[in-house]
Design a protein around this motif. Structure first.
Motif, short mmCIF file in Angstrom:
data_model
loop_
_atom_site.label_atom_id
_atom_site.label_comp_id
_atom_site.label_asym_id
_atom_site.label_seq_id
_atom_site.Cartn_x
_atom_site.Cartn_y
_atom_site.Cartn_z
N GLY A 43 -11.73 -1.59 5.58
CA GLY A 43 -10.86 -0.61 6.21
C GLY A 43 -9.76 -0.10 5.33
O GLY A 43 -8.69 0.28 5.81
N ALA A 44 -9.97 -0.08 4.00
CA ALA A 44 -8.94 0.36 3.06
C ALA A 44 -9.51 1.34 2.06
O ALA A 44 -9.27 1.23 0.86
N TRP A 56 1.26 -5.49 2.14
CA TRP A 56 0.98 -6.01 0.79
C TRP A 56 -0.18 -5.26 0.15
O TRP A 56 -0.11 -4.86 -1.03
N LEU A 57 -1.25 -5.04 0.91
CA LEU A 57 -2.40 -4.32 0.37
C LEU A 57 -2.02 -2.89 0.00
O LEU A 57 -2.45 -2.35 -1.04
N HIS A 58 -1.20 -2.28 0.83
CA HIS A 58 -0.74 -0.92 0.55
C HIS A 58 0.05 -0.89 -0.76
O HIS A 58 -0.11 0.03 -1.59
N PHE A 71 -14.57 1.92 -6.67
CA PHE A 71 -13.53 0.99 -6.25
C PHE A 71 -13.07 1.34 -4.82
O PHE A 71 -13.02 0.47 -3.93
N GLY A 72 -12.72 2.59 -4.59
CA GLY A 72 -12.27 2.99 -3.26
C GLY A 72 -13.34 2.83 -2.21
O GLY A 72 -13.07 2.43 -1.07
N ALA A 89 -6.09 -1.69 12.46
CA ALA A 89 -5.02 -0.90 11.87
C ALA A 89 -5.49 -0.10 10.66
O ALA A 89 -5.10 1.04 10.46
N GLY A 90 -6.39 -0.68 9.85
CA GLY A 90 -6.83 0.00 8.63
C GLY A 90 -5.70 0.05 7.63
O GLY A 90 -4.74 -0.71 7.70
N LEU A 91 -5.82 0.95 6.70
CA LEU A 91 -4.78 1.14 5.69
C LEU A 91 -3.93 2.32 6.10
O LEU A 91 -4.40 3.45 6.16
#
Length: 574
Positions: free
Chosen positions: A351-352, A310-312, A343-344, A291-293
């Motif tokens: 996958g985020a 939650w991660l989003h 960081f990114g 799915a990824g982000l």
């Protein structure tokens, strides 16, 4: 049988003859009467005639005998009468006492039954007490189960506490319905079970390493208090609360330090939480990778989108903090940008990768900051222009070097980006140039190509405003101009048009090199110039002052000088 019945009928007839009014009460049922009737039946008529006389004589004789007996034994009769009366009274008392006893016998019987029942209960209790005394050690172990479980929970021995809870549960299933003490122990252990559940969930809100997280979630799974999706939700909520507490503890007095610390804490701890989640719930890893982000909305708690949502949200919260701190003002945007991009990039492994979400924030902040700086530069120029006077102004610098360079075909020094010296003759223009240089130097440290057009537009508007302010100054002061002041003002306009504006254009290309932008956009330099990308529209800037500028003829001998000076010739021709 028939003979006996005939005898009875005969006797009845005889009795009716003898006693027409019925048999007296004292003779009824007397066996002597029947014997006498039988005897009468055997007598002859002559005997029957004499029977009444005989009976009268016999009665008289018996009466005389009785009187003689009474006279002879009167003392005995008196004693007998007294004894009879005494016996009668005693019998009456005995009868009364018997009646009283009969009345009290039911109560006495009930009391006896009650006594027997109590005796049986006492016997049973005595037997139970004896058994209890004999089983004292085993009973103490059972009664101390709640205290033992409480101690295990207090000391963190959850493995033993779970075993005790399981044992008490089995004990309650077998004996809880019949033994109140066991039922009470079960209730106490259930209350402690809930306490342990709350304590385990609270421990997940602390700084935990992966082994400890695995252990705590293992305990929660064994307790079977939550379903799989609920356990995931509880885990994410608890770890999110811990991460939020870490972020809230960062001092907010200094925006630079707050943002730097927020990036570091979020990157390290968020990555640790993700690692823990995927180690504890491995079934969600494949769904996360596929799915990824994504941009999620209306996510149901079905276990498949829970982690991604939650991660989003956490990345959204970080981006919000990033934008707020950048707007508060920081000293080194390029340092923060590098940290954010790292960081990114680090989150691309899960996958985020959210670097595409960071870039617009920095572009917006850089653009707003540059525009704010230019607004202040214009305000400062307006104040300086109000204080500026043309009286006794002598030009110490000329444009000879620049014109000579243009005529000889050699290029100006493009590497030094030194401002024209002619600006020193006009203090407001020098202040304006310094303001531009400060803003561009600050921008140069972090100059994304996405703001190139916005920066050029901002400087375009600023220079147009400056031209209008100079024109307003001229209209206000022209009637009082002397010949020298008018010449000086024309030189000011020429310095602005032929020195400052081209210099600002050169500085823009110093910050945003056309070659780099053309490569980035995939177009040629000619197309870049045709679309006016990073190029000032100098004719539009000088439109208000074109009637005040002297006519100037330039020889275009180099591509760079052509790019800079052609727009000036257009302005003069206009």
């Amino acid at each position: 049988m028939e003979f006996a019945e005939n005898m009875d009928l005969e006797n009845d007839r005889v009795l009716k003859l003898i006693f027409p009014n019925g048999v007296p009460e004292n003779l009824r049922g007397n066996p002597e009467l029947d014997n006498y009737l039988v005897k009468l039946g055997t007598c002859k008529v002559e005997q029957l005639k004499k029977e009444q006389t005989r009976l009268a004589d016999e009665t008289k004789r018996i009466l005389e005998q009785t009187q003689e007996l009474a006279i002879t034994n009167y003392k005995t009769f008196i004693t007998t009468a007294e004894n009879s009366r005494s016996i009668f009274h005693e019998f009456q008392k005995a009868e009364e006492q018997v009646d009283t006893l009969k009345d009290k016998l039911p109560t006495f019987s009930a009391k006896c039954h009650e006594f027997l029942k109590k005796s049986a209960e006492l016997t049973e209790q005595r037997r139970l007490n004896s058994t209890t005394l004999h089983k004292n050690a085993q009973l103490l172990e059972i009664l101390e189960l709640p205290q033992l479980m409480e101690r295990c929970i207090r000391e963190g021995r959850y493995e033993e506490a779970l075993e005790l809870a399981s044992y008490v549960q089995r004990l309650g299933q077998h004996q809880g319905q019949t033994i109140p003490v066991v039922n009470g122990i079960v209730r106490s252990v259930e209350a402690l079970w809930h306490t342990m559940l709350v304590q385990l969930v609270a421990q997940m809100r602390m700084d935990l390493q992966l082994p400890k997280c695995l252990q705590i979630v293992g305990y929660l799974r064994r307790m079977q208090a939550f379903g799989d999706n609920e356990l995931k939700l509880k885990f994410l909520q608890a770890r999110d609360a811990w991460l939020t507490s870490c972020l809230d503890a960062i001092p907010k007095t200094d925006a630079q330090q707050h943002l730097t610390k927020t990036i570091e804490i979020t990157r390290i701890n968020l990555f640790n939480i993700i690692t823990q989640y995927r180690a504890i719930f491995p079934e969600g890893e494949q769904a996360s990778k596929s799915a990824g982000l994504k941009q999620l909305s209306g996510v149901s708690c079905n276990g498949l989108r829970l982690f991604e949502a939650w991660l989003h949200n956490k990345i959204d919260a970080f981006l919000l903090t990033l934008e707020e701190d950048l707007q508060r003002g920081i000293n080194s945007i390029e340092t923060v940008l590098g940290q954010c991009m790292y960081f990114g990039l680090s989150f691309s492994r899960i996958g985020a990768d959210f670097r595409a979400l960071i870039a617009p924030i920095f572009v917006r902040v850089v653009r707003n900051k540059f525009e704010s700086s230019i607004i202040k530069v214009n305000e400062n120029f307006d104040r300086e222009l109000e204080k500026f006077t043309l009286i006794n102004k002598v030009s110490l610098h000329t444009r000879k070097q620049l014109d000579t360079a243009a005529l000889s075909g050699s290029e100006p020094d493009m590497e030094s980006y030194a401002p024209p010296e002619t600006l020193l003759d006009f203090y407001p223009l020098a202040v304006l140039c310094n303001g531009y240089l400060n803003a561009l130097n600050e921008l140069r440290l972090c100059a994304p190509f996405a703001v190139a057009t916005d920066v050029t537009s901002c400087l375009q508007r600023s220079l147009e405003l400056v031209a209008k302010q100079v024109l307003a100054f001229y209209r206000q002061e022209q009637q009082a101009f002397t010949r020298n002041e008018r010449e000086t003002f024309v030189k000011l306009c020429s310095c602005f048009a032929y020195d400052l504006v081209p210099y600002v254009q050169r500085c823009i290309h110093g910050v945003f090199p056309p070659q780099s932008i053309s490569v980035h956009l995939g177009i040629s330099l000619l197309q870049l110039e045709q679309h006016q990308l990073t190029y000032l529209m100098q004719a539009q800037i000088l439109e208000p002052l074109k009637h005040l500028l002297p006519t100037k003829v330039l020889i275009h001998s180099s591509p760079q000088s052509t790019a800079e000076l052609s727009s000036v010739s257009i302005a003069t021709e206009g």
